[in-house]
Design an enzyme around this catalytic site. Structure first.
Site, PDB file in Angstrom:
ATOM      1  N   ARG A 139     -35.552 -21.116  18.723  1.00  0.00           N
ATOM      2  CA  ARG A 139     -36.219 -19.848  18.523  1.00  0.00           C
ATOM      3  C   ARG A 139     -36.166 -19.554  17.137  1.00  0.00           C
ATOM      4  O   ARG A 139     -37.440 -19.409  16.537  1.00  0.00           O
ATOM      5  CB  ARG A 139     -34.916 -18.512  19.042  1.00  0.00           C
ATOM      6  CG  ARG A 139     -34.725 -18.536  20.301  1.00  0.00           C
ATOM      7  CD  ARG A 139     -33.418 -17.998  20.524  1.00  0.00           C
ATOM      8  NE  ARG A 139     -33.212 -16.617  19.973  1.00  0.00           N
ATOM      9  CZ  ARG A 139     -33.021 -15.751  20.562  1.00  0.00           C
ATOM     10  NH1 ARG A 139     -33.663 -15.378  21.732  1.00  0.00           N
ATOM     11  NH2 ARG A 139     -33.091 -14.590  19.972  1.00  0.00           N
ATOM     12  N   THR A 140     -35.056 -19.917  16.211  1.00  0.00           N
ATOM     13  CA  THR A 140     -35.282 -19.849  14.921  1.00  0.00           C
ATOM     14  C   THR A 140     -36.312 -20.852  14.213  1.00  0.00           C
ATOM     15  O   THR A 140     -37.116 -20.431  13.174  1.00  0.00           O
ATOM     16  CB  THR A 140     -33.858 -19.962  14.076  1.00  0.00           C
ATOM     17  OG1 THR A 140     -32.988 -19.122  14.790  1.00  0.00           O
ATOM     18  CG2 THR A 140     -33.956 -19.600  12.604  1.00  0.00           C
ATOM     19  N   HIS A 192     -26.543 -16.169   7.840  1.00  0.00           N
ATOM     20  CA  HIS A 192     -28.211 -16.118   8.162  1.00  0.00           C
ATOM     21  C   HIS A 192     -28.932 -14.934   7.623  1.00  0.00           C
ATOM     22  O   HIS A 192     -29.349 -14.027   8.451  1.00  0.00           O
ATOM     23  CB  HIS A 192     -28.023 -16.026   9.894  1.00  0.00           C
ATOM     24  CG  HIS A 192     -29.061 -16.605  10.555  1.00  0.00           C
ATOM     25  ND1 HIS A 192     -30.378 -16.701   9.846  1.00  0.00           N
ATOM     26  CD2 HIS A 192     -29.544 -16.540  11.922  1.00  0.00           C
ATOM     27  CE1 HIS A 192     -31.206 -17.362  10.929  1.00  0.00           C
ATOM     28  NE2 HIS A 192     -30.582 -17.053  12.230  1.00  0.00           N
ATOM     29  N   ARG A 208     -30.958 -25.442   8.884  1.00  0.00           N
ATOM     30  CA  ARG A 208     -29.971 -24.780   9.839  1.00  0.00           C
ATOM     31  C   ARG A 208     -28.737 -25.948  10.104  1.00  0.00           C
ATOM     32  O   ARG A 208     -29.125 -27.122  10.126  1.00  0.00           O
ATOM     33  CB  ARG A 208     -30.728 -24.608  11.199  1.00  0.00           C
ATOM     34  CG  ARG A 208     -29.811 -24.242  12.255  1.00  0.00           C
ATOM     35  CD  ARG A 208     -29.474 -23.083  12.350  1.00  0.00           C
ATOM     36  NE  ARG A 208     -29.229 -22.500  13.688  1.00  0.00           N
ATOM     37  CZ  ARG A 208     -29.487 -21.278  14.138  1.00  0.00           C
ATOM     38  NH1 ARG A 208     -30.317 -20.494  13.295  1.00  0.00           N
ATOM     39  NH2 ARG A 208     -29.067 -20.765  15.144  1.00  0.00           N
ATOM     40  N   LYS A 236     -28.340 -40.887  13.008  1.00  0.00           N
ATOM     41  CA  LYS A 236     -27.931 -42.314  12.821  1.00  0.00           C
ATOM     42  C   LYS A 236     -26.985 -42.226  11.595  1.00  0.00           C
ATOM     43  O   LYS A 236     -26.437 -43.337  10.862  1.00  0.00           O
ATOM     44  CB  LYS A 236     -28.866 -43.506  12.371  1.00  0.00           C
ATOM     45  CG  LYS A 236     -29.993 -43.792  13.485  1.00  0.00           C
ATOM     46  CD  LYS A 236     -31.241 -44.514  13.077  1.00  0.00           C
ATOM     47  CE  LYS A 236     -32.231 -44.526  13.984  1.00  0.00           C
ATOM     48  NZ  LYS A 236     -33.659 -44.139  13.418  1.00  0.00           N
TER      49      LYS A 236
END
Lengths: 306, 422, 186
Positions: free
Chosen positions: A55-56, A133, A105, A83
């Site tokens: 969504r974000t 946020h 994020r 990795k």
């Protein structure tokens, strides 16, 4: 204009208001047939997502593309990140690619602050751990302002797992900067220590949702993860829902004009009853749409000028 | 080699000449054939003793080795350090502690006294062979699972009792693990603002309270590592008043720094136990003055660059300490030389059972373990200029008082003119 | 572009009733050139183009009783010099309810200079619809065009040096009606 948006605390009232006003113009422009604006042509925006949040990510991607920026999606899965490449090495790679802004994020609180040490471009926090946020708070404030016409003096109840909520932290900071009065509501186990001293002296705390509702203009329900039960934050989903869930009966205690918000994704039946989520008071779908306009405003204001 | 220290001030007293010969302080003031060192303006302290050092060898030689850590210690004015057991493999057998002890001898810069693990693999389940370590060449007297708490009360009681047979002491890392799951920093206003999981003061205080009661019950000695909270000081004050045989240490960083430093999320300030609040710092300073806390210990914890240049939550906790400990203590307490000598040399030597360290420099025949400090010198901490193999000092850029000019281990210089001799 | 200093000498070119007469003249010219201003929309370019557009509509209504729809067209996001200056706040874009499709759009601005603002306005307008034609009305043309752009209606031509600047003040925005020439030699 500020260089980074790492925390809602980066925004003073004037800057926050400028973002909301700009978002309103962006919303008007986006409503039209052709949705592309040339303002960020030639600029590169990297979406660096260490946590799944379709969504974000889509919201930021749409915002950047509507402003004609080049968008690179760099997700933790299927990249060098999985990795074991360090955030610093990833940052240096993005730097070499000429990223003008990195939208990050991350599950670790403060990752955007670390990233800002290693890249020249702007850093936008799209959610870091249990910290903040800020663009969610901006879109929430935008939604409140467009529904209720103001933020100054607004009474906002934020209900639920404040302790683990980045949405709550950013909202407390931003809303109090813009003159709203925030009350945090939840079981004492989920209200962080010294929260008023930590975020804003004007913040109030209550353990009694029913007492707070009649005097609220906005009630924002936070997602409560059922895993919290295993960690003894509350005894059961049923008890949580009874004490802090918003059902139809409780919603009737709200004043006529009050709105119900939720940052999503919702646990229907847990913190919010389905009939409440789907009621005309609910702004949940609007919040998603407003997210794109607000993120366009943020990207434009960070990257639009010199 | 013999040395004549001309015009030196022993613990701040009137200048005098100090003659070192055959590894001891000599009464012969003539100093024939001795190398003469102009020590005017310098203060002589008994060589510092650190009861809490991480030398990382064996296992993490990329962060520190016994040799590099020994050099850092000598440059910090130390003549003895106690090496913590959380190496890889863990120092939980006679073999590993003897290896560390031997590496220390080979480096020859400070006495490296190994600490043995309390439990096998630091796992907190089964007692390690404490007796074998005690009777090994390393002659271990302090046992600690540092990094982890001996959380099981029954196991802690048994360990406290068991080491009485060879005058050992358990050094407890006081941290109730169930109260610190996922903890990243001190629990309080700042952790709430930063969204970092809190490490509550009570997790330390609860264990110290339990352990002093256990030590009292079985009549054993207890040492408490890196005390960090005002509440812990109160628990210790009461225990000492009752006559419990408990000693405690505080780190230089807990005497100076606070949790506000986490605000930029730079993991150089991440440490365990975490930096606390201003009022905790004040209480710890007072406790050291009062003798409620007995010693300053560095908890010198070198970490490789990649373990600190990362997200806060992923970074390893710990800070360098050996080369800055005395300057930090000087900056906090000023030139209180008797206090400094006691808390940084005499008391730690007593706790660790290190005869020959922390001796009286005015007496002929005292082993010549000492350090010379220029208290008027000021220097700026440059992480790249430190002798430690790691760079994780929280004091980068800070101007500190007090420079170590020379250090002597049993009469041999390990540091001269502020430089390590080897 | 070099800006004259704040304390540079200035000269008033138009003031009060002079400025009103100039607006009246443009309104008459629009009526004349558009056969009574039917099928016409006025779009002001923020900031001062917007009140000018409203004044023109009001004068047209006063002269002929015709209601000309008025809107505003913000060009900020379309400017070619965005990156040369600090981020600019956006102005309002508001189309009249009938939109612009198939209509004659008259862009209204205070000063015509390099022509770059008009170029940006044409780009912005293109995103909003398809007018049948586009015209340009300006209060002042000060010359020095950098693009092949020409105004259809000019209130006053003011020959200027590059070192000078033209400052338009309108009551709605600035509290007075006035056109000033600032800097250069007087």
């Amino acid at each position: 204009m500020i260089k980074h948006l790492r925390s809602a605390a980066d925004l003073d009232a004037a800057t926050a208001t400028l973002i909301l006003d700009t978002a309103a113009e962006m919303a008007a422009l986006s409503g039209r047939e052709v949705k592309k604006l040339p303002a960020l042509r030639g600029r590169t925006v990297v979406n660096l997502f260490y946590e799944d949040s379709t969504r974000t990510r889509i919201s930021f991607e749409a915002a950047a593309k509507r402003l004609s920026a080049d968008v690179i999606n760099f997700s933790a899965k299927g990249s060098s990140v999985s990795k074991g490449e360090s955030l610093k090495d990833t940052a240096l790679t993005l730097q070499a690619m000429g990223a003008d802004a990195v939208v990050i994020r991350h599950s670790a609180s403060g990752a955007p602050h670390r990233l800002a040490n290693w890249v020249d471009g702007s850093v936008v926090n799209a959610g870091d751990g249990t910290h903040e946020h800020p663009t969610q708070a901006l879109l929430d404030a935008y939604t409140m302002r467009s529904r209720l016409g103001r933020l100054d003096g607004l009474k906002v109840a934020i209900v639920g797992d404040v302790l683990h909520s980045r949405v709550a932290r950013s909202n407390v900071l931003l809303l109090t900067t813009l003159g709203a009065q925030v009350t945090l509501v939840g079981p004492p186990t989920l209200i962080p220590l010294d929260v008023a001293a930590a975020l804003s002296e004007k913040t109030q705390v209550s353990y009694d949702l029913d007492a707070v509702l009649p005097d609220s203009d906005v009630v924002m329900m936070l997602r409560v993860q059922t895993e919290r039960m295993q960690d003894s934050y509350f005894p059961s989903a049923r008890e949580y829902s009874r004490r802090y869930g918003l059902d139809m009966l409780r919603m009737r205690k709200l004043p006529e004009h009050a709105i119900v918000m939720h940052p999503g994704p919702m646990n229907r039946g847990m913190e919010i009853a389905p009939e409440v989520a789907d009621s005309p008071r609910s702004t949940i779908v609007e919040q998603v749409a407003n997210g794109v306009s607000v993120r366009m405003a943020v990207l434009y204001l960070l990257l639009g000028g010199k | 080699m013999a040395y004549l220290l001309k015009g030196v001030s022993i613990l701040g007293a009137e200048p005098t000449d100090l003659f070192i010969k055959d590894g001891v302080i000599s009464s012969d003031k003539a100093g024939k054939d001795a190398e003469v060192i102009d020590a005017s303006g310098l203060v002589a302290l008994p060589g510092l003793v650190d009861v809490h050092t991480h030398l990382r060898e064996p296992g993490r030689e990329d962060a520190e080795t016994v040799e590099t850590g020994s050099r850092a210690a000598a440059l910090g004015g130390y003549t003895a350090v106690c090496a913590m057991a959380n190496t890889s493999p863990v120092a939980d057998t006679a073999g590993v502690v003897e290896q560390v002890w031997r590496l220390g001898r080979e480096a020859g810069l400070v006495d490296v006294q190994p600490i043995g693990a309390v439990t096998v693999g630091l796992a907190g389940k089964q007692m390690a062979e404490l007796g074998a370590m005690a009777t090994s060449a390393a002659n271990v007297r302090i046992f600690s699972d540092d990094g982890f708490c001996v959380a099981d009360p029954k196991l802690m009681r048994r360990a406290l009792e068991y080491v009485k047979a060879f005058d050992g002491v358990i050094a407890q890392h006081a941290e109730e693990p169930r109260l610190t799951e996922g903890a990243q920093m001190h629990e309080g206003e700042v952790s709430t603002r930063l969204g970092l999981t809190g490490w509550p003061a009570v997790a330390e205080e609860a264990i110290i309270a339990r352990d002093v009661l256990l030590a009292e019950h079985v009549g054993s000695r207890l040492h408490v590592c890196h005390v960090s909270t005002a509440g812990s000081v109160e628990v210790l004050r009461q225990a000492k008043a009752r006559g419990v045989r408990v000693t405690a240490e505080v780190t230089p960083h807990h005497l100076l720094l606070t949790d506000e430093l986490a605000a930029g999320y730079d993991p150089v300030f991440k440490v365990n136990p975490p930096l606390r609040t201003r009022s905790d710092v004040e209480a710890l300073r007072q406790a050291l003055l009062d003798g409620i806390i007995d010693v300053v210990a560095t908890d010198h914890a070198p970490h490789a660059v990649q373990d600190k240049e990362c997200e806060w939550a992923y970074a390893r906790p710990g800070m360098l300490g050996l080369e800055t400990a005395l300057p930090i203590v000087l900056s906090v307490f000023g030139e209180q030389w008797d206090l400094i000598a006691d808390r940084m040399s005499i008391a730690p030597a007593r706790i660790a059972g290190l005869a020959g360290h922390g001796g009286d420099l005015t007496k002929a025949g005292t082993p010549a373990n000492l350090t010379l400090v220029d208290p008027k010198a000021r220097w700026v901490v440059d992480p790249g200029g430190l002798a430690s193999r790691s760079r994780n000092t929280p004091y980068a850029g800070l101007t500190l008082p007090g420079r170590i000019v020379a250090t002597f281990l049993r009469g041999e210089a390990t540091v001269l003119d502020g430089k390590a001799v080897k | 572009m070099a800006q004259p200093r704040a304390d540079a000498p200035s000269k008033i070119i138009l003031a009060g009733s002079d400025l009103h007469r100039v607006v009246d003249r443009i309104a008459h010219q629009i009526l004349e050139k558009t056969s009574g201003a039917t099928g016409t929309v006025l779009l002001g370019i923020p900031t001062r183009g917007v009140p000018l557009a409203h004044r023109l509509a009001a004068r047209i209504h006063a002269f002929e009783g015709v209601e000309v729809p008025v809107g505003s067209l913000d060009i900020t996001l379309y400017r070619d010099d965005l990156r040369l200056k600090a981020t600019r706040a956006l102005g309002k874009t508001e189309l009249p309810p009938g939109g612009v499709d198939g209509l004659r759009v008259i862009l209204v601005d205070d000063v015509l200079f390099s022509g770059r603002s008009v170029r940006a306005a044409l780009d912005a307008l293109q995103e909003l619809g398809r007018p049948s034609s586009v015209q340009l009305a300006v209060l002042v043309d000060r010359g020095h065009r950098q693009l092949p752009i020409r105004a259809d209606y000019v209130g006053k031509n003011i020959p200027t040096a590059l070192s000078e600047s033209v400052k338009v003040a309108l009551t709605e925005v600035d509290g007075a009606d006035e056109v000033k020439l600032i800097g250069g030699l007087t």
